[in-house]
Design an enzyme around this catalytic site. Structure first.
Site, mmCIF file in Angstrom:
data_model
loop_
_atom_site.group_PDB
_atom_site.id
_atom_site.type_symbol
_atom_site.label_atom_id
_atom_site.label_comp_id
_atom_site.label_asym_id
_atom_site.label_seq_id
_atom_site.Cartn_x
_atom_site.Cartn_y
_atom_site.Cartn_z
ATOM 1 N N SER A 107 -1.159 6.860 -7.125
ATOM 2 C CA SER A 107 -1.997 7.819 -6.418
ATOM 3 C C SER A 107 -3.475 7.442 -6.467
ATOM 4 O O SER A 107 -3.870 6.387 -5.993
ATOM 5 C CB SER A 107 -1.750 9.216 -6.994
ATOM 6 N N ASP A 244 -7.065 9.509 -0.605
ATOM 7 C CA ASP A 244 -6.890 8.781 -1.860
ATOM 8 C C ASP A 244 -5.907 7.644 -1.627
ATOM 9 O O ASP A 244 -5.433 7.422 -0.514
ATOM 10 C CB ASP A 244 -6.440 9.709 -2.991
ATOM 11 N N ASP A 246 -2.800 6.908 -2.198
ATOM 12 C CA ASP A 246 -1.456 7.051 -1.618
ATOM 13 C C ASP A 246 -1.416 8.044 -0.470
ATOM 14 O O ASP A 246 -0.344 8.335 0.056
ATOM 15 C CB ASP A 246 -0.431 7.410 -2.694
ATOM 16 N N ASP A 248 -2.075 11.370 -0.120
ATOM 17 C CA ASP A 248 -1.681 12.772 -0.160
ATOM 18 C C ASP A 248 -2.854 13.706 -0.423
ATOM 19 O O ASP A 248 -2.682 14.921 -0.472
ATOM 20 C CB ASP A 248 -0.555 13.015 -1.168
#
Length: 450
Positions: A107, A244, A246, A248
Site C-alpha cells: 500500500s 497512494d 496501490d 485505494d
C-alpha cells in the site's frame, strides 16, 4: 531484505520482524490453493481459478512467481493481472468469477515492504475463518496435484478496469475544461488513472508515473502530497489528485495548491448526494475523523457514526447500517454503491461529479465545512494497564469536555504497536485545544508512570 507487512486485512499471525521469503510465498500459495479450491464457486476449464495482481515494487515480481507456483501445484488455475490497483483486483475477481483475488502490495509503505491481501469471489474481504484455515494449511506438506493448474495472462485487465471506472459516472459525464494534476505515486495507478481522466475529457498533468521498482511512494503520492501541491501551483491547474501506491487512497488539492483530505472529500460527496441524488442515508467515519466533519453533517441532518480506525471497521459499520458511504481522513473512501472496497479512482470521480454538478471550484466548496483545529500528544508510559480507567484521567477528560461545551471532543487511544497513549483534543480555537490536550497528557503521564 523485504520485511513482513500485513495490514488489518492480511493473513493474521505472521506479523513481526524478519523477511517474507519466496519459500514462504510458495507455501502460502499452496495453502491458499488447497483451502480456496475447496470452496463453492465457478470453475475455469475444470479448475478453480485465482487472480494475482501487484503494485510496482520490485519484490512483487519474485513473490508473484512464488505464489503462482504454489497455487498451480495445488491444482488451481492462475490469472496474472500484472501491476494493477488493489480495488481493480477486487473488481476483476468478480468479473472473471474467480475463486479469489490476491494482491501483492504494501500500500502506502516504502518499496522495501511488501505483503498480501486476499479478496473473496465477490470482491470483499475473506471471511475470518477462511483466513484462519489458510494459516493452518501453511503447515501442510506440499504434494504436487495430479491435475496441475495452469497460468494465463489477462492482457486486457487494465482496459476492463478503466471502463469500469468511467462507468461509475453517469452517461455524458465530462471533465472537459478542467486541468488536473494527477500524482500516481509511481505505483499501481500509473497506467490507469491518466487514461481514465483523459478519456473523460480532462487536461491531465501526470506526475509519479515512472515506476522503477524502488520509487513507489517516494516523495510523492497521497502520503507525500507536496509534489502534487507544487505541481498544481506551477501548472495553474484547477485541482490536483494524489493516489497512494496501490490506489485505494486519494487526496485532492484545490486550485490554490492547498490540501483537501479524506474528511473533506467525504463531506463533498455526501453533500452532493443529499442535494442532487435524492439524499444521503448516512456516513461512517473513524475515531480520527475531524469533528468539524461531524458538525457539518449534523447541520445538514445527515447521520454520522464513527468506527475504529481501519477500513474493515468502516465497512462493517456501513454494512450494519446499510449505508453506502464511509471512509477515513487518510483518503481511504468507500462508495459501496459503486464498488466493494476503497477505490481511489472511483472516489476521485465521485468528488469530481460533485464539483461539476455544483458548478463551483473546490476551494469554495470545501469552505462549506469548517475543519476544527486538532492537537495530538503521544504520551510514552511505563505501563498502560488501567490508565484510561483511572479516576484522575476520567476526571480530567470530563472537565475538558465541559469546557469544549459540545463544540469539540476528546479522544484517548492506546497505540497498537508502542507503549503510548495518544491524547487528542479538537475544538474551535487552536490555542485552547493545545492547552487542553497538554492538561490531559500531563495527568495521563503522571498516572502511567507512577
Amino acid at each position: 531484505m523485504t520485511r513482513k507487512y500485513f495490514g488489518t486485512d492480511g493473513i493474521r499471525g505472521h506479523v513481526g520482524e524478519g523477511p517474507i521469503t519466496p519459500d514462504f510465498m510458495l507455501r502460502l500459495g499452496y495453502a491458499a490453493g488447497k483451502v480456496l479450491g475447496q470452496l463453492p464457486g465457478a470453475k475455469r476449464g475444470g479448475h478453480r481459478s485465482i487472480l494475482i495482481g501487484k503494485d510496482t515494487r520490485i519484490s512483487g515480481y519474485m513473490f508473484e512467481a512464488a505464489l503462482e507456483a504454489g497455487l498451480i501445484n495445488a491444482g488451481v488455475d492462475v490469472g496474472l493481472l500484472g501491476p494493477m490497483p488493489t480495488p481493480a483486483i477486487a473488481y476483476l475477481t468478480r468479473t472473471f468469477h474467480a475463486q479469489a483475488g490476491i494482491v501483492i502490495s504494501a500500500s502506502h509503505n516504502p518499496y522495501q515492504d511488501n505483503g498480501i491481501k486476499f479478496f473473496s469471489a465477490d470482491g470483499s474481504k475473506l471471511p475470518d475463518q477462511v483466513e484462519l484455515d489458510i494459516e493452518a494449511a501453511l503447515d501442510l506438506p506440499m504434494e504436487t496435484a495430479a491435475d496441475l493448474g495452469k497460468a494465463w495472462r489477462i492482457d486486457d485487465a487494465a482496459a476492463r478496469y478503466i471502463e469500469f471506472c468511467k462507468a461509475s459516472t453517469p452517461w455524458g459525464f465530462s471533465l472537459e475544461g478542467l486541468k488536473i494534476v494527477l500524482d500516481c505515486a509511481n505505483g499501481a495507478t500509473y497506467h490507469i488513472a491518466p487514461k481514465v481522466f483523459r478519456e473523460l475529457g480532462a487536461e491531465v498533468v501526470a506526475v509519479g508515473v515512472s515506476p522503477d521498482g524502488h520509487n513507489i511512494n517516494l516523495d510523492c503520492g497521497s502520503t507525500r502530497p507536496a509534489l502534487m501541491l507544487e505541481a498544481v501551483r506551477e501548472h495553474g491547474a484547477d485541482l490536483g489528485i494524489a493516489f497512494d501506491g496501490d490506489g485505494d487512497r486519494v487526496l485532492f488539492a484545490d486550485r490554490n495548491g492547498e490540501l483537501v483530505d479524506g474528511d473533506q472529500l467525504l463531506f463533498l460527496i455526501a453533500m452532493h448526494r443529499q442535494q442532487f441524488l435524492g439524499g444521503c442515508s448516512g456516513v461512517v467515519g473513524t475515531q480520527m475523523s475531524n469533528y468539524g466533519f461531524e458538525l457539518a453533517l449534523r447541520e445538514r441532518e445527515i447521520p454520522f457514526e464513527r468506527a475504529k480506525v481501519g477500513d474493515r471497521y468502516v465497512l462493517e459499520k456501513m454494512q450494519a447500517n446499510d449505508w453506502k458511504l464511509g471512509g477515513e481522513s487518510s483518503g481511504h473512501i468507500i462508495c459501496a454503491d459503486s464498488t466493494t472496497t476503497g477505490d481511489g479512482v472511483i472516489s476521485a470521480l465521485q468528488a469530481l461529479r460533485a464539483i461539476t454538478d455544483f458548478g463551483e471550484p473546490l476551494d469554495q466548496l470545501k469552505a462549506r465545512m469548517k475543519m476544527l483545529p486538532q492537537h495530538m500528544i503521544n504520551v510514552r508510559l511505563v505501563h498502560r494497564d488501567g490508565v484510561l480507567e483511572h479516576e484522575d484521567v476520567r476526571t480530567a477528560v470530563t472537565e475538558v469536555e465541559a469546557e469544549l461545551a459540545g463544540r469539540g471532543r476528546v479522544l484517548l487511544r492506546p497505540s497498537g504497536t508502542e507503549p503510548l497513549i495518544r491524547v487528542m483534543v479538537e475544538g474551535e480555537k487552536r490555542a485552547q485545544v493545545e492547552q487542553l490536550a497538554a492538561r490531559i497528557a500531563e495527568v495521563v503521564q503522571r498516572v502511567g508512570n507512577s
